[in-house]
Design a protein around this motif. Structure first.
Motif, short mmCIF file in Angstrom:
data_model
loop_
_atom_site.label_atom_id
_atom_site.label_comp_id
_atom_site.label_asym_id
_atom_site.label_seq_id
_atom_site.Cartn_x
_atom_site.Cartn_y
_atom_site.Cartn_z
N THR A 209 131.41 54.24 50.11
CA THR A 209 130.63 53.70 48.99
C THR A 209 129.74 52.57 49.45
O THR A 209 128.57 52.48 49.06
N VAL A 210 130.28 51.69 50.29
CA VAL A 210 129.49 50.58 50.83
C VAL A 210 128.30 51.13 51.61
O VAL A 210 127.15 50.68 51.44
N ARG A 211 128.53 52.12 52.45
CA ARG A 211 127.45 52.70 53.25
C ARG A 211 126.37 53.31 52.36
O ARG A 211 125.18 53.10 52.57
N GLY A 212 126.81 54.08 51.37
CA GLY A 212 125.83 54.72 50.49
C GLY A 212 125.00 53.72 49.71
O GLY A 212 123.78 53.90 49.56
N CYS A 213 125.63 52.65 49.24
CA CYS A 213 124.90 51.63 48.49
C CYS A 213 123.91 50.89 49.38
O CYS A 213 122.77 50.62 48.97
N LEU A 214 124.33 50.56 50.61
CA LEU A 214 123.41 49.89 51.53
C LEU A 214 122.19 50.75 51.81
O LEU A 214 121.06 50.26 51.85
N PHE A 215 122.41 52.05 51.99
CA PHE A 215 121.28 52.95 52.24
C PHE A 215 120.36 53.00 51.03
O PHE A 215 119.13 52.91 51.16
N ALA A 216 120.94 53.10 49.85
CA ALA A 216 120.13 53.17 48.63
C ALA A 216 119.33 51.90 48.42
O ALA A 216 118.23 51.94 47.86
N LEU A 248 125.30 44.88 58.99
CA LEU A 248 124.41 45.35 57.94
C LEU A 248 124.75 44.70 56.60
O LEU A 248 123.86 44.34 55.82
N VAL A 249 126.04 44.54 56.33
CA VAL A 249 126.46 43.87 55.10
C VAL A 249 126.02 42.41 55.13
O VAL A 249 125.55 41.87 54.12
N ARG A 250 126.16 41.75 56.27
CA ARG A 250 125.71 40.37 56.37
C ARG A 250 124.22 40.24 56.09
O ARG A 250 123.79 39.30 55.41
N GLU A 251 123.42 41.16 56.61
CA GLU A 251 121.98 41.13 56.35
C GLU A 251 121.70 41.30 54.86
O GLU A 251 120.83 40.63 54.29
N PHE A 252 122.44 42.21 54.21
CA PHE A 252 122.28 42.40 52.78
C PHE A 252 122.67 41.13 52.03
O PHE A 252 121.97 40.70 51.09
N GLN A 253 123.78 40.52 52.40
CA GLN A 253 124.23 39.30 51.73
C GLN A 253 123.21 38.17 51.87
O GLN A 253 122.94 37.44 50.91
N ARG A 254 122.62 38.03 53.05
CA ARG A 254 121.60 37.00 53.23
C ARG A 254 120.41 37.27 52.32
O ARG A 254 119.86 36.34 51.72
N ASP A 259 127.00 34.26 50.50
CA ASP A 259 127.68 33.84 51.72
C ASP A 259 127.81 35.06 52.63
O ASP A 259 128.44 36.06 52.26
N ALA A 260 127.21 34.99 53.82
CA ALA A 260 127.16 36.15 54.71
C ALA A 260 128.43 36.25 55.54
O ALA A 260 128.43 36.06 56.76
N ASP A 261 129.54 36.59 54.89
CA ASP A 261 130.81 36.69 55.59
C ASP A 261 131.11 38.10 56.09
O ASP A 261 132.08 38.33 56.79
N GLY A 262 130.27 39.06 55.70
CA GLY A 262 130.45 40.43 56.17
C GLY A 262 131.50 41.23 55.44
O GLY A 262 131.71 42.40 55.76
N THR A 268 129.85 40.48 46.31
CA THR A 268 128.94 41.42 46.96
C THR A 268 128.88 42.78 46.26
O THR A 268 127.83 43.42 46.23
N TRP A 269 130.01 43.21 45.66
CA TRP A 269 129.98 44.50 44.97
C TRP A 269 128.90 44.56 43.86
O TRP A 269 128.17 45.56 43.79
#
Length: 275
Positions: A209-216, A248-254, A259-262, A268-269
């Protein structure tokens, strides 16, 4: 009818994120004479990642056809891009008098013409059409696929327009009135509290789910899956929360000011799921 400078306000009533593309209020092939219909398109753009890689083409045009090519762009994440307030070259020749360039609005949704439609993108598509119908006093029957009003076009692919119009009609009947503050809470608000904390080393379906959301959301560059077996499909189906995904999650959070904790948790959700 003058340039349609309220289009961004209409888009915001959907509850989806809106970007006003610089210069949109003055962009167009002259003013929009009237609005009697809405035409739904897909961009036939790049198959790779990114939320709306077709923006420059829709805004500026392509060889042989000057931009703007549509009033709105619709990203894979459901993000709405307001591109033009004047007339756009999005449907000619039209088989419907209500859907010519001079009498209709165009929505170009990012899709290469064969990809599955993300749920959030379809939700934004329906809601944007409903709010435009409300704004201009149109019935849902005036929402047409490009292929329905131009016999040489196939878009938007695979969307059953009868079902789509039925959903738009239901939204017109039940959505807030113009100026009423937008759509109600997203379905994601009901499930986000139940979602687990996802961290480096986890191996479960929630990682997909995380991967799909990041791609979207446009946060997965092609290089991320270039060497993965089965390419993007293989990458999306990987259940391991590995070091690459952490970054990739850290980049999204920034990008979201978090807070870019990964790790993917309560903060983040929601932006991942676009509440």
């Amino acid at each position: 009818m003058p340039f349609l400078t309220r289009l961004a306000d209409v888009a915001r009533r959907t509850g989806h994120p809106v970007t006003e593309v610089p210069g949109w209020r003055e962009r167009g092939h002259g003013p929009q004479p009237e609005v009697q219909g809405i035409v739904c398109h897909h961009t036939a753009g790049p198959a790779g990642g990114g939320d709306y890689p077709s923006l420059a083409v829709v805004r500026d045009g392509r060889p042989g056809l000057d931009g703007p090519l549509s009033h709105f762009g619709l990203g894979r994440s459901g993000h709405i891009y307001v591109i033009a307030a004047g007339r756009c070259w999005h449907n000619a020749p039209s088989t419907s008098d209500f859907h010519t360039n001079s009498r209709s609005l165009g929505i170009e949704a990012e899709n290469d013409g064969s990809q599955p439609w993300p749920a959030e993108q379809l939700d934004a598509y329906r809601k944007l059409c409903a709010e435009l119908c409300r704004e201009f006093g149109l019935p849902a029957s005036r929402v047409k696929a490009h292929r329905e009003v131009n016999t040489s076009k196939p878009d938007p692919h695979s969307i059953d327009m009868d079902d789509f119009r039925a959903a738009v009609a239901a939204l017109i009947d039940g959505s807030p009135a113009p100026g009423g503050g937008g759509a109600g809470p997203s379905w994601t608000e009901d499930i986000v509290k139940q979602l687990p904390l996802i961290r480096r080393g986890d191996d479960n379906v929630d990682v997909k789910t995380v991967r799909g959301c990041l791609f979207a959301r446009g946060h997965v560059p092609r290089a991320a899956y270039a060497e993965v077996a089965d390419g993007l499909e293989g990458w999306l189906n990987t259940t391991v929360y590995d070091d690459q995904l952490v970054e990739l999650v850290r980049e999204f959070q920034r990008a979201e000011g978090l807070d870019a904790d990964g790790a993917v948790g309560p903060q983040t959700w929601p932006p991942l799921l676009r509440i």
